[in-house]
Every structure is written in C-alpha cells, then in structure tokens.
Motif scaffolding. Structure first.
Motif, PDB file in Angstrom:
ATOM      1  N   LEU A 148       0.758  -1.040  -0.143  1.00  0.00           N
ATOM      2  CA  LEU A 148      -0.076   0.030   0.040  1.00  0.00           C
ATOM      3  C   LEU A 148       0.796   1.143  -0.029  1.00  0.00           C
ATOM      4  O   LEU A 148       1.592   1.421   0.898  1.00  0.00           O
ATOM      5  N   ASP A 149       0.769   1.759  -1.034  1.00  0.00           N
ATOM      6  CA  ASP A 149       1.599   3.256  -1.314  1.00  0.00           C
ATOM      7  C   ASP A 149       0.822   4.284  -0.774  1.00  0.00           C
ATOM      8  O   ASP A 149      -0.363   4.682  -1.253  1.00  0.00           O
ATOM      9  N   THR A 150       1.127   4.679   0.533  1.00  0.00           N
ATOM     10  CA  THR A 150       0.188   6.006   1.025  1.00  0.00           C
ATOM     11  C   THR A 150       0.659   7.294   0.465  1.00  0.00           C
ATOM     12  O   THR A 150       1.722   7.554   0.193  1.00  0.00           O
ATOM     13  N   PRO A 151      -0.339   8.304   0.534  1.00  0.00           N
ATOM     14  CA  PRO A 151       0.053   9.609   0.275  1.00  0.00           C
ATOM     15  C   PRO A 151       1.109  10.059   1.050  1.00  0.00           C
ATOM     16  O   PRO A 151       1.104  10.109   2.323  1.00  0.00           O
ATOM     17  N   GLY A 152       2.146  10.804   0.525  1.00  0.00           N
ATOM     18  CA  GLY A 152       3.181  11.593   1.319  1.00  0.00           C
ATOM     19  C   GLY A 152       2.646  12.539   2.432  1.00  0.00           C
ATOM     20  O   GLY A 152       1.763  13.202   2.281  1.00  0.00           O
ATOM     21  N   PHE A 153       3.422  12.385   3.673  1.00  0.00           N
ATOM     22  CA  PHE A 153       2.889  13.498   4.538  1.00  0.00           C
ATOM     23  C   PHE A 153       3.938  14.314   4.885  1.00  0.00           C
ATOM     24  O   PHE A 153       5.294  13.977   4.760  1.00  0.00           O
ATOM     25  N   SER A 154       3.676  15.524   5.459  1.00  0.00           N
ATOM     26  CA  SER A 154       4.920  16.277   6.081  1.00  0.00           C
ATOM     27  C   SER A 154       4.783  16.499   7.595  1.00  0.00           C
ATOM     28  O   SER A 154       5.722  17.313   8.233  1.00  0.00           O
ATOM     29  N   SER A 155       3.610  16.082   8.177  1.00  0.00           N
ATOM     30  CA  SER A 155       3.657  16.225   9.712  1.00  0.00           C
ATOM     31  C   SER A 155       2.466  15.278  10.172  1.00  0.00           C
ATOM     32  O   SER A 155       1.875  14.581   9.298  1.00  0.00           O
ATOM     33  N   LEU A 156       2.739  14.879  11.532  1.00  0.00           N
ATOM     34  CA  LEU A 156       1.926  13.956  11.942  1.00  0.00           C
ATOM     35  C   LEU A 156       1.713  14.184  13.401  1.00  0.00           C
ATOM     36  O   LEU A 156       2.389  14.627  14.037  1.00  0.00           O
ATOM     37  N   THR A 157       0.319  14.419  13.839  1.00  0.00           N
ATOM     38  CA  THR A 157       0.020  14.790  14.981  1.00  0.00           C
ATOM     39  C   THR A 157      -0.345  13.338  16.065  1.00  0.00           C
ATOM     40  O   THR A 157      -0.560  12.530  15.494  1.00  0.00           O
ATOM     41  N   LEU A 158       0.191  13.687  17.310  1.00  0.00           N
ATOM     42  CA  LEU A 158      -0.022  12.538  18.159  1.00  0.00           C
ATOM     43  C   LEU A 158      -1.123  12.745  19.390  1.00  0.00           C
ATOM     44  O   LEU A 158      -0.940  12.274  20.336  1.00  0.00           O
ATOM     45  N   GLU A 159      -2.156  13.391  18.909  1.00  0.00           N
ATOM     46  CA  GLU A 159      -3.171  13.804  19.846  1.00  0.00           C
ATOM     47  C   GLU A 159      -3.786  12.696  20.618  1.00  0.00           C
ATOM     48  O   GLU A 159      -4.273  12.636  21.747  1.00  0.00           O
ATOM     49  N   GLU A 160      -3.873  11.496  19.838  1.00  0.00           N
ATOM     50  CA  GLU A 160      -4.638  10.402  20.606  1.00  0.00           C
ATOM     51  C   GLU A 160      -3.683   9.676  21.546  1.00  0.00           C
ATOM     52  O   GLU A 160      -3.911   8.770  22.272  1.00  0.00           O
ATOM     53  N   VAL A 161      -2.347  10.250  21.672  1.00  0.00           N
ATOM     54  CA  VAL A 161      -1.304   9.520  22.680  1.00  0.00           C
ATOM     55  C   VAL A 161      -1.346  10.517  23.896  1.00  0.00           C
ATOM     56  O   VAL A 161      -0.956  11.633  23.780  1.00  0.00           O
ATOM     57  N   ALA A 162      -1.362   9.860  24.915  1.00  0.00           N
ATOM     58  CA  ALA A 162      -1.253  10.651  26.480  1.00  0.00           C
ATOM     59  C   ALA A 162       0.034  10.897  26.575  1.00  0.00           C
ATOM     60  O   ALA A 162       0.882  10.066  26.189  1.00  0.00           O
ATOM     61  N   ALA A 163       0.689  12.057  27.142  1.00  0.00           N
ATOM     62  CA  ALA A 163       1.911  12.192  27.499  1.00  0.00           C
ATOM     63  C   ALA A 163       2.388  11.097  28.394  1.00  0.00           C
ATOM     64  O   ALA A 163       3.523  10.722  28.020  1.00  0.00           O
ATOM     65  N   GLU A 164       1.721  10.663  29.446  1.00  0.00           N
ATOM     66  CA  GLU A 164       2.082   9.773  30.330  1.00  0.00           C
ATOM     67  C   GLU A 164       2.435   8.214  29.547  1.00  0.00           C
ATOM     68  O   GLU A 164       3.402   7.426  30.139  1.00  0.00           O
ATOM     69  N   GLU A 165       1.756   8.113  28.584  1.00  0.00           N
ATOM     70  CA  GLU A 165       1.980   6.749  28.001  1.00  0.00           C
ATOM     71  C   GLU A 165       3.071   6.738  26.904  1.00  0.00           C
ATOM     72  O   GLU A 165       3.507   5.690  26.216  1.00  0.00           O
ATOM     73  N   LEU A 166       3.495   8.116  26.697  1.00  0.00           N
ATOM     74  CA  LEU A 166       4.623   8.041  25.281  1.00  0.00           C
ATOM     75  C   LEU A 166       5.624   7.240  25.485  1.00  0.00           C
ATOM     76  O   LEU A 166       6.358   6.637  24.515  1.00  0.00           O
ATOM     77  N   LYS A 167       6.151   7.061  26.716  1.00  0.00           N
ATOM     78  CA  LYS A 167       7.598   6.327  26.953  1.00  0.00           C
ATOM     79  C   LYS A 167       7.308   4.622  26.615  1.00  0.00           C
ATOM     80  O   LYS A 167       8.196   4.049  26.329  1.00  0.00           O
ATOM     81  N   GLU A 168       6.002   4.263  26.527  1.00  0.00           N
ATOM     82  CA  GLU A 168       5.758   2.863  26.124  1.00  0.00           C
ATOM     83  C   GLU A 168       5.892   2.649  24.891  1.00  0.00           C
ATOM     84  O   GLU A 168       6.113   1.544  24.345  1.00  0.00           O
ATOM     85  N   TYR A 169       6.171   3.761  23.763  1.00  0.00           N
ATOM     86  CA  TYR A 169       6.201   3.829  22.685  1.00  0.00           C
ATOM     87  C   TYR A 169       7.773   3.936  21.954  1.00  0.00           C
ATOM     88  O   TYR A 169       8.116   4.063  20.947  1.00  0.00           O
ATOM     89  N   PHE A 170       8.479   3.874  23.025  1.00  0.00           N
ATOM     90  CA  PHE A 170      10.183   3.831  22.977  1.00  0.00           C
ATOM     91  C   PHE A 170      10.600   2.674  23.382  1.00  0.00           C
ATOM     92  O   PHE A 170      10.841   2.703  24.568  1.00  0.00           O
TER      93      PHE A 170
END
Length: 293
Positions: A215-237
């Motif tokens: 699946l070749d998706t349209p190119g992006f120049s920005s991405l928001t992370l609004e659905e990610v809570a600040a406290e859970e961000l560490k789980e995605y590192f």
C-alpha cells in the motif's frame, strides 16, 4: 469468488482476485444498513454481475486480522517507513512520530533509508546509531542504483505491507522497482523547498505477487499524536523498557526525576541521545496539549 479490496473511490470498490484480475464493485446495501463500511485491505466475497466488463457486488466482508486507523486499512502485516538518507535530509522528529503511531497500533515497522548513494559510510553509521537498540529493523537502499531491492522483495513476500513516508523520498520509485504490474507516478524534489510533489493521492493496494500486496500511501509532512497521552508516550520507545523498573520512582516519565535509569542509559550511550531528546520534545508537546484542552 473471494478477493481483496485494493482501492475505494466514491462508493466504488476495486477488488483484486488472484485468479481473474480486478473487478469494479458496489457493496451490498445490507452493509450500509448495518453501518459497516468496507475498508481498503478487506478480504471479501463477490457475486459476479458481468464477467466481460468485470463488474461484481460485494456480498460478504470476511473477518479482519488487523485494522489500522491511520491510514484506515485492514489486514496489514507490517509497515515500512521510507525516508531519504539525503535530499531531503531525514526529519528525525517526523520519523519518530510515525514509529510511535505504528507501535501504538501494534504493527511491526521496518525503517528504510533510500538514496544511500548520496551519503558516506560515516553518515550511514550516524543514521544507524540514531535508532540503535530500538528493536526496529533498519534497511539502507538506493533506488537509483537498485541496491538492496532484492532483499526488500524477500521481506515483502507473502505479506500485506503499508508503505509511508514524506514526499520526495522515493516511495513510488521503490514501488515501481518492487513490482512490474503498475507504474506509479513519480515526482522530482522541489529545489526551492526540498520536498517532493505529492504523487500518490489516495491509498491503494498494489498486487506484487501471490498473497503479496503493498500500500503506497500519500506523502505526509506532519503527523499529530493527539491520541497519545503524555504519560503513555514512554511505552512507544521500546529501548526504555529494560531500564524502567530500575528507576527510583514508579511511573517515572524520565524527564526531571532523580535516579532515573533511562537518563543514566542515555549518558552511558546505551540509548541514543537524539532519540531521547526527541522523546522529551514530544512529551512536553503532549503535556502542553493536555493542559490547554
């Protein structure tokens, strides 16, 4: 007959069947009544209306094994995020945002740097070091010289892969090299802004080989992370995980807390300093969003 929805435009669905090619389909009204909308990537059962004109009706949606929200597609096995090693320079923050979104959706990710013919071995090592110990597979390619293409074809084989990245990094060129059935439009990088023209305008699965789609998706120049809570961000590192239980405080967010084992690992060179700095930027950004909501 069964097939996979490879494209959806204005209520029409294009379904690829490995035995008979692509059919143009409408979905049965019952899906609308049940508020079920077929997704690109859905495996479906068809009722053939006209074999010569390749027209059919989707009569059944088969069970999904996975579902992504962004892009809204079904039955994806893995994601490949493509950035250029140079021209344009890789945007680390944007790449990390994509990794967070895919990790949140529990999708395995492969990082691909294209245009490696433009960089030295030292620059290549610097790129590699930026994501060391993260658990993400990293591949280096040159679409221009066709280096690394065969190895990538093996990674794609028998899987459904979503491919994403900013414009101008060579995604569509790579898709053309991965298969020979569809030629995607490609665009040069603008000299003025060093960003590529958006050449892919909708999400579309391309059949490469038996049970192999990309699946070749349209190119992006920005991405928001609004659905990610600040406290859970560490789980995605992922590289933080082995150190977290060793931090002095339970629930440590690895910012200003004393005796933080993650910060010690950064100082010791066990975790990439650039990745950690990106983590802090994103954490403070998400904290700020929550504050002003």
């Amino acid at each position: 007959m069964t097939g996979k929805i490879i494209k959806g435009i204005a209520g029409f669905y294009y379904v690829h069947t490995e035995s008979a090619g692509v059919y143009e389909c409408k979905a049965k009204g019952v899906f609308r009544n049940q508020k079920m909308k077929p997704l690109v990537g859905d495996n479906v059962k068809l009722e053939i209306l006209d074999e010569e004109k390749k027209l059919a009706t989707i009569v059944e949606l088969l069970p999904q094994k996975s579902r992504l929200l962004r892009p809204a597609v079904a039955n994806v096995d893995q994601a490949i995020v493509v950035f250029a090693a140079k021209d344009p320079e890789p945007n680390r923050n944007l790449l990390n945002r994509f990794l967070i979104l895919m990790t949140k959706q529990e999708l395995p990710v492969i990082i691909v740097f294209n245009k490696t013919d433009l960089i030295s071995e030292e620059e290549k090592k610097e790129l590699e070091d930026g994501w060391r110990n993260t658990g993400y597979e990293i591949r280096f390619l040159s679409a221009k010289k066709q280096d690394g293409i065969q190895e990538m074809q093996e990674i794609l084989k028998g899987k459904t892969t979503v491919m994403a990245g900013p414009s101008g990094v060579g995604k569509s060129t790579l898709v053309n090299l991965f298969q020979s059935n569809v030629v995607m439009e490609t665009g040069a990088v603008s000299e003025k802004i060093k960003r590529g023209k958006h050449t892919t305008r909708h999400s579309e699965f391309i059949w490469i080989d038996e049970e192999t789609y990309i699946l070749d998706t349209p190119g992006f120049s920005s991405l928001t992370l609004e659905e990610v809570a600040a406290e859970e961000l560490k789980e995605y590192f992922p590289e933080f995980a082995k150190y977290e239980d060793l931090c002095r405080f339970r629930g440590c967010v690895h910012e200003n807390e004393p005796d933080c084992r993650v910060k010690e690992a950064v100082t010791a060179g066990e975790i990439s300093k650039c990745r950690y700095e990106d983590y802090l930027l994103l954490y403070r950004e998400l904290k700020s969003i929550k504050k002003y909501k």
